[in-house]
Design an enzyme around this catalytic site. Structure first.
Site, PDB file in Angstrom:
ATOM      1  N   CYS A  47      14.150  -8.958  -7.022  1.00 13.87           N
ATOM      2  CA  CYS A  47      12.695  -8.951  -6.882  1.00 13.87           C
ATOM      3  C   CYS A  47      12.010  -9.199  -8.225  1.00 13.87           C
ATOM      4  O   CYS A  47      12.397  -8.611  -9.238  1.00 13.87           O
ATOM      5  CB  CYS A  47      12.231  -7.615  -6.312  1.00 13.87           C
ATOM      6  SG  CYS A  47      10.453  -7.574  -5.999  1.00 13.87           S
ATOM      7  N   CYS A  50       7.498  -2.748  -9.819  1.00 13.63           N
ATOM      8  CA  CYS A  50       7.150  -1.432  -9.274  1.00 13.63           C
ATOM      9  C   CYS A  50       8.076  -0.365  -9.866  1.00 13.63           C
ATOM     10  O   CYS A  50       9.294  -0.428  -9.706  1.00 13.63           O
ATOM     11  CB  CYS A  50       7.263  -1.444  -7.753  1.00 13.63           C
ATOM     12  SG  CYS A  50       6.307  -2.769  -6.966  1.00 13.63           S
ATOM     13  N   CYS A 101      11.014   1.498  -7.894  1.00 15.79           N
ATOM     14  CA  CYS A 101      11.912   0.729  -7.038  1.00 15.79           C
ATOM     15  C   CYS A 101      13.200   0.324  -7.737  1.00 15.79           C
ATOM     16  O   CYS A 101      13.178  -0.243  -8.832  1.00 15.79           O
ATOM     17  CB  CYS A 101      11.186  -0.513  -6.528  1.00 15.79           C
ATOM     18  SG  CYS A 101      12.176  -1.458  -5.346  1.00 15.79           S
ATOM     19  N   CYS A 157      12.699  -2.153  11.846  1.00 15.20           N
ATOM     20  CA  CYS A 157      11.876  -2.535  10.707  1.00 15.20           C
ATOM     21  C   CYS A 157      12.646  -3.521   9.840  1.00 15.20           C
ATOM     22  O   CYS A 157      13.690  -3.164   9.287  1.00 15.20           O
ATOM     23  CB  CYS A 157      11.500  -1.302   9.894  1.00 15.20           C
ATOM     24  SG  CYS A 157      10.788   0.001  10.904  1.00 15.20           S
ATOM     25  N   CYS A 162       8.833  -4.458  13.414  1.00 19.73           N
ATOM     26  CA  CYS A 162       7.867  -4.422  12.319  1.00 19.73           C
ATOM     27  C   CYS A 162       8.458  -5.203  11.147  1.00 19.73           C
ATOM     28  O   CYS A 162       9.634  -5.053  10.825  1.00 19.73           O
ATOM     29  CB  CYS A 162       7.593  -2.985  11.903  1.00 19.73           C
ATOM     30  SG  CYS A 162       6.472  -2.832  10.492  1.00 19.73           S
ATOM     31  N   CYS A 201       0.797  -0.778   9.361  1.00 19.34           N
ATOM     32  CA  CYS A 201       1.512   0.401   8.865  1.00 19.34           C
ATOM     33  C   CYS A 201       1.339   0.436   7.357  1.00 19.34           C
ATOM     34  O   CYS A 201       1.665  -0.530   6.668  1.00 19.34           O
ATOM     35  CB  CYS A 201       2.985   0.302   9.226  1.00 19.34           C
ATOM     36  SG  CYS A 201       4.003   1.591   8.517  1.00 19.34           S
ATOM     37  N   ARG A 204       4.774   9.171   9.718  1.00 17.99           N
ATOM     38  CA  ARG A 204       6.225   9.014   9.679  1.00 17.99           C
ATOM     39  C   ARG A 204       6.801   9.674   8.434  1.00 17.99           C
ATOM     40  O   ARG A 204       6.378   9.399   7.309  1.00 17.99           O
ATOM     41  CB  ARG A 204       6.605   7.534   9.701  1.00 17.99           C
ATOM     42  CG  ARG A 204       8.121   7.312   9.632  1.00 17.99           C
ATOM     43  CD  ARG A 204       8.508   5.860   9.805  1.00 17.99           C
ATOM     44  NE  ARG A 204       8.084   5.401  11.109  1.00 17.99           N
ATOM     45  CZ  ARG A 204       7.101   4.524  11.289  1.00 17.99           C
ATOM     46  NH1 ARG A 204       6.468   4.037  10.263  1.00 17.99           N
ATOM     47  NH2 ARG A 204       6.760   4.152  12.500  1.00 17.99           N
TER      48      ARG A 204
END
Length: 426
Positions: free
Chosen positions: A65, A69, A72, A109, A142, A202, A272
């Site tokens: 990636c 962040c 992460c 998901c 999702c 979401c 959730r």
């Protein structure tokens, strides 16, 4: 307690508490904790009965990636020992999804690391959605692919996606200290694009990154303003090799207060319990079921969850029931707003529901770019078996002792992928 009576009354009417009331929930004492859980539990039962929705993550692309962040393990420059691989093929992803469906998951998901999808990526994910829906009738899907470009949400919806996950993660005020390669406003815009395309939105948060109570309240109120159907609450797993590796700020009691505050602010929304629940709530996970109405089954993106059968046993032992594929999730008024709803479930208070949004959420959080699901642990490392997935790397999570000092000898967190060539959840 007057505060809790007021919050219950407001929650049953879908009335927003004040920021001062939300802050007061986070400031309650341990002696008041069970009262807080009981009060928020009344609101949860009003809108969702005793049903628990199960969600299952499939990690379509891991690591690699370009975003930074801080939470992460898949971030730019991460030194975390995670498995990295490019896109799973549609049939591979469909087989992975089938394992979750067999365990009772109602929503799959689909998560991919990265800043956002290319048009080719959207085509690839669309084929995966079609493959999953062809093999699993009635299953919700999702997508969690990062920042969306114009038209991509519509294409995902046309392919059969029910929801899109993109978390705000923390307050706008502190967002720049967590991520610099995109903005808080970018995340808000992606959630709004998903909603405009008719996808169930979401969007949630990550707690435990060093934020203040004010930050937590700010992000939850911002989520309430965005009005997603699902709010995943993640608890940071500080991953060795990331900037937040030493941020062990949570206790089980703190986690329960945060979940209660979210329930009071978002009474009729699917809340959730997502990444980090096993690490931070530990033996108090069953109490959280009185606050949330949705969890992930099995593993996350780059770390393991507890065994799926353990989750099912926990739900049954706590007096809850798994929500079936034929039962809609959200209360009737929210389901109708999404375009239809089945028969109201009289046993569940306000009953019904529709496409919620998943966790991670479709998804948890802690992913790369768009981010879903937690990413592992921190501490001394040793090898140990992790069952069918092969060998995982055991790392130790900390907690505080009676004097507030951190301990690192009580909870083992195992990283998915370490020591094996199998993708998580494959």
């Amino acid at each position: 307690m007057d505060l809790l009576n007021t919050l219950v009354d407001k929650g049953l009417r879908r009335e927003l508490p004040t920021r001062e009331e939300a802050l007061a929930v986070l400031a309650t004492s341990d002696d008041e904790l069970l009262d807080v859980v009981a009060a928020a539990g009344k609101v949860r039962r009003q809108w969702f009965g005793r049903r628990v929705k199960l969600n299952y993550l499939v990690n379509l692309k891991s690591g690699l990636c370009p975003e930074d962040c801080s939470y992460c393990s898949q971030r730019l420059g991460s030194k975390a020992g995670i498995l990295k691989y490019t896109w799973l093929k549609p049939d591979e992803a469909s087989r992975a999804a089938a394992a979750g469906v067999a365990g009772g998951a109602k929503r799959v998901c689909l998560v991919a690391s990265g800043r956002g999808p290319t048009d080719r990526d959207v085509d690839r994910v669309s084929k995966t959605i079609e493959a999953i829906k062809e093999e699993n009738e009635g299953i919700e899907v999702c997508a969690c692919l990062g920042l969306l470009s114009d038209g991509q949400a519509d294409r995902l919806r046309s392919a059969g996606a029910d929801a899109y996950n993109h978390n705000l993660n923390t307050s706008e005020e502190t967002y720049g200290a967590i991520t610099t390669t995109h903005t808080y406003a970018d995340r808000v815009e992606t959630v709004q694009q998903a909603q405009a395309a008719g996808l169930s939105a979401c969007s949630g948060l990550i707690a435990g990154m060093g934020e203040s109570d004010k930050d937590l309240v700010d992000v939850v109120f911002a989520l309430r303003d965005l009005d997603p159907d699902s709010v995943p609450v993640n608890f940071l797993i500080p991953f060795e090799g990331t900037p937040l590796a030493k941020e062990w700020n949570l206790t089980p009691q703190r986690c329960l207060r945060i979940l209660a505050m979210v329930r009071f602010v978002c009474p009729d929304v699917e809340v959730r319990l997502a990444g980090g629940r096993e690490v931070h709530l530990r033996s108090m996970q069953p109490l959280a079921l009185h606050l949330v109405n949705s969890i992930f089954l099995g593993d996350y993106l780059t770390s393991e969850g507890q065994a799926g059968q353990t989750d099912l046993d926990m739900i049954a032992d706590a007096g809850f029931e798994v929500e079936g594929a034929g039962t809609t999730t959200l209360p009737r008024h929210r389901a109708d707003a999404l375009g239809g709803c089945g028969t109201q479930d009289a046993t569940a208070g306000a009953g019904c529901g529709s496409h919620d949004a998943a966790g991670a959420a479709g998804c948890g959080s802690h992913g790369g770019g768009g981010g879903c699901g937690p990413c592992g642990g921190h501490g001394e490392q040793e090898q140990e078996p992790v069952g069918a997935a092969g060998v995982g790397e055991s790392v130790t999570a900390s907690r505080t002792d009676a004097n507030g000092a951190a301990r690192t000898d009580l909870v083992a967190v195992r990283r998915r992928g370490a020591g094996t060539d199998l993708a998580p959840n494959a």
